[in-house]
Structure formats: C-alpha cells, structure tokens
Design a protein around this motif. Sequence first.
Motif, mmCIF file in Angstrom:
data_model
loop_
_atom_site.group_PDB
_atom_site.id
_atom_site.type_symbol
_atom_site.label_atom_id
_atom_site.label_comp_id
_atom_site.label_asym_id
_atom_site.label_seq_id
_atom_site.Cartn_x
_atom_site.Cartn_y
_atom_site.Cartn_z
ATOM 1 N N MET A 52 0.985 -1.346 0.060
ATOM 2 C CA MET A 52 -0.004 -0.174 0.003
ATOM 3 C C MET A 52 0.758 1.460 -0.038
ATOM 4 N N VAL A 53 2.006 1.201 0.743
ATOM 5 C CA VAL A 53 3.020 2.507 0.700
ATOM 6 C C VAL A 53 3.543 2.573 -0.684
ATOM 7 N N GLU A 54 3.740 1.545 -1.116
ATOM 8 C CA GLU A 54 4.320 1.583 -2.806
ATOM 9 C C GLU A 54 3.551 1.834 -3.640
ATOM 10 N N ASP A 55 2.160 1.533 -3.610
ATOM 11 C CA ASP A 55 1.178 1.970 -4.380
ATOM 12 C C ASP A 55 0.788 3.393 -4.148
ATOM 13 N N SER A 56 0.978 3.952 -3.119
ATOM 14 C CA SER A 56 0.777 5.237 -2.766
ATOM 15 C C SER A 56 1.777 6.326 -2.975
ATOM 16 N N GLY A 57 2.850 5.748 -3.601
ATOM 17 C CA GLY A 57 4.318 6.557 -3.986
ATOM 18 C C GLY A 57 5.080 6.797 -2.828
ATOM 19 N N GLY A 58 5.035 6.081 -1.839
ATOM 20 C CA GLY A 58 5.855 6.119 -0.600
ATOM 21 C C GLY A 58 6.888 4.934 -0.658
ATOM 22 N N LYS A 59 7.831 5.010 0.384
ATOM 23 C CA LYS A 59 9.117 4.205 0.091
ATOM 24 C C LYS A 59 9.011 3.458 1.411
ATOM 25 N N PRO A 60 8.579 2.019 1.193
ATOM 26 C CA PRO A 60 8.307 1.340 2.500
ATOM 27 C C PRO A 60 9.682 0.619 2.793
ATOM 28 N N ALA A 61 10.080 0.268 4.289
ATOM 29 C CA ALA A 61 10.880 -0.374 4.640
ATOM 30 C C ALA A 61 10.305 -1.103 5.818
ATOM 31 N N LEU A 62 10.890 -2.680 5.837
ATOM 32 C CA LEU A 62 10.240 -3.600 6.773
ATOM 33 C C LEU A 62 11.318 -3.624 7.954
ATOM 34 N N TYR A 63 10.691 -3.584 8.956
ATOM 35 C CA TYR A 63 11.487 -3.743 10.388
ATOM 36 C C TYR A 63 11.108 -4.939 11.148
ATOM 37 N N GLY A 64 10.693 -5.911 10.327
ATOM 38 C CA GLY A 64 10.391 -7.317 10.941
ATOM 39 C C GLY A 64 9.231 -7.495 12.044
ATOM 40 N N ILE A 65 9.185 -8.498 12.475
ATOM 41 C CA ILE A 65 8.163 -8.786 13.608
ATOM 42 C C ILE A 65 8.734 -8.774 15.067
ATOM 43 N N ILE A 66 8.113 -7.692 15.865
ATOM 44 C CA ILE A 66 8.933 -7.662 17.211
ATOM 45 C C ILE A 66 7.882 -8.303 18.100
ATOM 46 N N PRO A 67 8.558 -9.084 19.154
ATOM 47 C CA PRO A 67 7.876 -9.811 20.224
ATOM 48 C C PRO A 67 7.144 -8.693 21.152
ATOM 49 N N ASP A 68 6.314 -9.237 21.935
ATOM 50 C CA ASP A 68 5.498 -8.113 23.041
ATOM 51 C C ASP A 68 6.583 -7.969 24.165
ATOM 52 N N GLN A 69 7.538 -7.220 23.879
ATOM 53 C CA GLN A 69 8.518 -6.598 25.098
ATOM 54 C C GLN A 69 8.877 -5.174 24.896
#
Lengths: 407, 407
Positions: free
Chosen positions: B217-234
């Motif tokens: 969706m970010v890409e589709d909106s013209g933004g530049k996405p970066a993934l920071y992974g899955i963070i546990p509940d801490q």
Amino acid sequence: MELFKVVTVKEAQDLIRRHWHPQRKTEQVPLTGALAKVLAATITSPGDVPGFDRSTVDGFAVLAADTFGASEGLPSYLEVAGEVAMGQAAGIRLKSGQAAQIATGGMLPEGADAVVMLEHTEWLGQTTIAVNRPVAPGENLVRRGEDVASGEEVLAQNHRIRPQDIGILAAVGVEELEVYLPLRVGIISTGNEVVAPGVTPAPGQVRDINSYTLHAMVEDSGGKPALYGIIPDQFAALKASVEKAAAENDLVLISGGSSVGTRDFTVGVLESLGQPGILFHGISLRPGKPTIAAVSGDKLIFGLPGHPASAMVVFDLLVRPLLVCGEYNCFTQRVARAKLSRNLASGAGREDHVRVRFKEVDGELWAEPVLGKSGLISVMVKAEGEIVIPLEQEGLLAGTVVKVQLY
Amino acid sequence: MELFKVVTVKEAQDLIRRHWHPQRKTEQVPLTGALAKVLAATITSPGDVPGFDRSTVDGFAVLAADTFGASEGLPSYLEVAGEVAMGQAAGIRLKSGQAAQIATGGMLPEGADAVVMLEHTEWLGQTTIAVNRPVAPGENLVRRGEDVASGEEVLAQNHRIRPQDIGILAAVGVEELEVYLPLRVGIISTGNEVVAPGVTPAPGQVRDINSYTLHAMVEDSGGKPALYGIIPDQFAALKASVEKAAAENDLVLISGGSSVGTRDFTVGVLESLGQPGILFHGISLRPGKPTIAAVSGDKLIFGLPGHPASAMVVFDLLVRPLLVCGEYNCFTQRVARAKLSRNLASGAGREDHVRVRFKEVDGELWAEPVLGKSGLISVMVKAEGEIVIPLEQEGLLAGTVVKVQLY
C-alpha cells in the motif's frame, strides 16, 4: 496500396487475438516485489488459515452450552481453568463448567466452542467468573480454515496483484511467486514536423508528445517501454527503425505523424514486413480512426494516430489490456457512473469516445464533456475520464446515466 | 496510562495536520521517470502550443471569405499558389483567390484563415481547384496557443503526474522536473503469535500479513516502504525498533498484534517518545477503532489495528493521502456509484466502512456487501471497494445509491 480495411473495435481485438501469440517469459519475484505484477500460475493454499480456531475478542473461551440462559439477573458461574498464552497451543482441555482466559488472536483450547467478551463477565474471586450473557457456538471466533481452506484457490493465473492479494499470499506462506515478465514495447515517433522536447520548435515544427505519453501509459500498464526516437518521413529510415524495434520488443507502437505522407510510409513499411501482415487499416472509432495493425511473426506492430487524444484512446482499447493481462476481456480500467450534463450527438456506425470531467451538484455526480480537438493534449489533461457512445447509437441525451472509464 | 481519547476521522486528520510537519526533499527527474511522482512546483508554459496556426485536416489553406456561398452547383475557383511542406514555415503569402495545399499538422500560410478538406475540392487542371463547400474563418485548424498559451499554468504543485500530464510537459518543452522524494515509511509488525511468511506456523501462531499488505500500500501510494520485522511483545524490544524506524523514516506504521498486551506495549512506547506525543487513541470508525497516533519531532507514528481489513481501512483514510499529496483534502482514490444490494445497519456515532463487490444486473451496477470478519484477509481479496456509512447515520436501505471507494 490495398483498400482501407475498416473494422469495429471488437473485430480489431479479435483479429489481434487470432494472429498474435507472443512468447510470455516468467520470473520469480519476492512478495515485496509483486505489486501490480501479473500471476503466471494459479495459487492454491497448502494449508488452513488460520490453522486453528482463533478468538476475535478479549475474553473467556467457553463451552457455549454452559452459557445458555445466562443473564444479568441469573449469570452462569464458570471455573477459570487457565489462561491461553499468545502464539502458543492452549495447553488446556475445557470441560463443562470451565472457562479459559483468552486474548484476541489466541488459540481456542480443546473443548471450547465460543468466546465470551470480557465486558460480559465479572470476576468472582480468583478462579471463578460470572457470565451474564449467552453465546452461541462459534461466536466471537474465526474457525480453522475460515479465512482460507487448505487446497482452496487463492488467486487465479493472469490476476494483477493488489496490496490485499500480497496479504493473502503472505498468509498462505508464499514467499516468492512466478509472474510474467513485462511485455516489451518499442515506441517510434514519425513526422518531419516533430522535434524532441528539448528543442525549441522552428516555425512549422511541434514537440514530440506521443513518445512520452505512450512511454508513461506502457509503464502504467505494467509493460516495459523503450523509445526509438523521431524518424523522418523516409521509407528506408522508418523500415530500419521498425525492424530494430520489432527485433528488440514484443510490440511496436508507431505514433503517426498526422500527415498523409507519414501514414503512407507507415502502411508501406507494415506491408513490407513478414506474415501474416496487416490485420486492419482503420477502425470505426472516434477519435482513433486512422489506426493500422500488423503482425509479423510473433511481433505486433501498431500504427497509431498522430493526435495525442486519439493515440491514447486507441492505446486504452487495443494495447493496455494486452499489457495488463494478455487478452481483451480483462478489467483494466476503473469505471464510475455519472449523469451526462449535455446532449451528445454521434454518427451511427461509429464508436465515439468523449472525454469528460466530473462535477458534483447537490451530491450528484455529473459527467461534463471536455470539448476540444483531439489534437490538443490540454483536453486530455483537463479530462478525468471518457464515455463511450456505442456503434449503433446516434447520441446520448443529457441526464442519461453513463459509465465513465477513469483516466 | 492516559484515558482513551476517541476522535472522529475528521478530528484525527486535523490533529495530524496540525502537529506533523515533515521535511519534504525534492529531486529532478527526467520526463520518462516522472509517472506517478508529485510535482514540487507549479509549471507554466514558456511558449504557445502550437507555435503557429496548424491545419487539422488534409486539404487546402484558404481565405474563408473566398469560399462563402460555394456549393456543388456553384463552386469557388481558387488558384493553387503552392504546397506547405511539413515541419517548415509555409513560405507563401496567400491573397484572395489563392489556396495552398496543406497536410494535417501543416503550418498555415500567412493570409489564410481556414482549411478546406480535400474531399470538398476538385482539381481542375494543374493549378486550379474547385471548392464546393464554404468554410468559416478558423475552421479545420488549431490556432497558435490554442492548446497551451504562453504563461498559462500547465500543472499545479502537488499534482500527481499521469501519462497525459507527461504529454503536456513534453509539449511545453519540459525535459526535467522537480518532484518530491517519496516519504519513507518504516513498517513494524508486533505480536508473540506472528511469524514470517516463510515459517510454518506452530499451533497458536499465524503468519505476518500486515507487513506485506502495508508495504504494497505504501508503494502503491508513492511512498518508500522499509520492513523492520516482527517484534515480540516486549517493551524494550518494541521501543528500540520504533526508535530505529523513526530515525530512518518520515512515518512509522506499527501494526498491532491484536491482543490487549500488544496494544498496551504500543501505547507505552508511543508515550515514551518525544513531544508532542500521542494525538489520539481510538477512532469512531469500524473497522479501525483501536488506532493510535503520535508525533515525535517531525516523525509521525501510527499504531494500527492488527486485523488486516482494519489496518487497510485506516491506511486509506489517514496514511495514503499524506503519501500521495502531503495532505488530506486530495483525491487519492477512484470512486464509483452503485446501488446497495441489501439493508445495512450501523451504530450512530461511528463511521462504518463496509467492503463491497460489484454485480451488474440488467445493466445496473449494484454494490453487494462482502460479509466477513475484519480479521479475514480473504474478505479484502473478494472485495472490489468499500462504502462509508457516516457517523450520524444509523444505516442504509437497500437500493440507496452509494459511493464506492475502489480498491
């Protein structure tokens, strides 16, 4: 030169489908590179999503039957047998009279068949709750496989991938997928009067619009455009350029100089290419009539009209669907409905495409024709979409509800 | 923890606009790299397009007055003074009684003020034609500057560039233009139950959907996405990840685990960041209520709901417009009209977003609600758009004409 072989849009599409058989290569892309690509193979789910019955609220997993008849005045009392940790098997087996604390997204314990929302319960001491509202079996949970069942078709071949499609691919565990490589499209501008955008036109000269509009339309349709420059009105030069572009691409778009001379050169070059040759020459369409198409081997070559609006209309009808999904019966454009703001006349036996913009009056959407010659690029910039007056119709009355293909 | 600060969608947008002032950098791009970029400066035309009066047909340039009253029975006879070569100044000055042969796109000779189409003329010997139909001054030509006048505004700042816009930029001689660099968006998934798409979920685990849907969706909106992974509940892990993502991006999207625990951690981390801090906590919106937003310095951080459909609805309302044009009152989605196929109930004081798909019955377009829990990604895949039931309305009746925001 052979006689004008004028066809309808539908006939033009059929001729192209019958004679053009491009070789579609595929590539593997990661999920994060899949947006707007076209699936080369149908994808089915190897497993259930979710893989277990999952709570959709914060509350208590219960046996629904234990809550039947519960009310504020006469609650059901249940023993809390434990708490479900997120991301882990419940590790509890509920018996009648028991409940387990559970958060949204938690896995239902064995034995449980519903979830009571936290706000409909009350703690009574350390291990007992009062439930003051009944739940039905299956309430407040997503069943195993309810989102996607194992073996279910998730997305079909030739589907163009949207953000939510990427979401479902992630959900079923697809990390990489096979998509079609973009079709390669060579773009040639012709005409002695045409100069590049960086040149100040001398008297009689105009800047090349079509190369750049078509480049963007190809990109927007998921194709891979390449510019072959502006070719003067010389048979040998145009032939050499078309042959080079055809060798290096799957499709070639020649955007005509608009003069008779240029059109003749384009026809001559297309006649000189290999079999099956010219498919049609002229479409009963406005704007866009002077369109010619030929197939040589597995290459499809279009001679498009020189007027920018005409070239864009023909591109949307004959080229965009091929780039998006390789055929014509695919959904390639957004459609809106609106009321036509004025009468529009049209010749019978011709499909008219009329550019419109929207205006909203008292909450109603109206489509207002943007009048102007098809040689004007500014008309396309003012327009938000177009409507079609079919072949057999002689016009449309103001107030008619029309379909608007959005640009 | 501070009390739930529930706001309407409009209030949420106002709060964000008031407190978030990102630094927008710009870059120069060539015409062929400008599609879907956002203009950083208004563009005006340095010259007239076309730069001369230009024929729109093949025929003869004439003085219109010489043709007045001409008919098949009583044609006007004109002397052909020469032929206009394409791409060159006409080089002729027409006097009354004279005509010049001209092709579509050719430059009108001095003195001429109209063009007679070839099919309304007949050669009589080498240098004389008969004109059998009158033309009005200005007929069959485009006037100098009629497409774009010198000094005219061609495209406004913040306009997102479409193919036809690239065409008009080429026409006015723009080879390079200044556009905004895409806003950078860091994406974090949270939740102990969430695993990567490549992992086979153990009991209680589900694969990460939101990271990938949001990335697209970010890409589709013209933004530049970066993934920071899955963070546990801490708390510490989430805080470190949010701080890193905020330092490296303009916006951060935390897609919630759906459990209370995860939500608490997100709130805690957003409270621990710099001023002005949390803007709102909860929106009167379904799906999408558990949304939280904070601004720290010039970084905007969202805690989005964990349910995929909820996250997508909130993204479309609060994030997409910012990425497309830096504000909320911009046109970011395609809209269609259709009739609602069934009654829909809604709570007053809550804005309901209902996913729909289209069906066409007897030429009429109907919007059919796609029912299903907002935790299901398959609902979004089946949907073609969504309709909105406003805050103050308690539902919609079947047959109501609704606006559908297309996905």
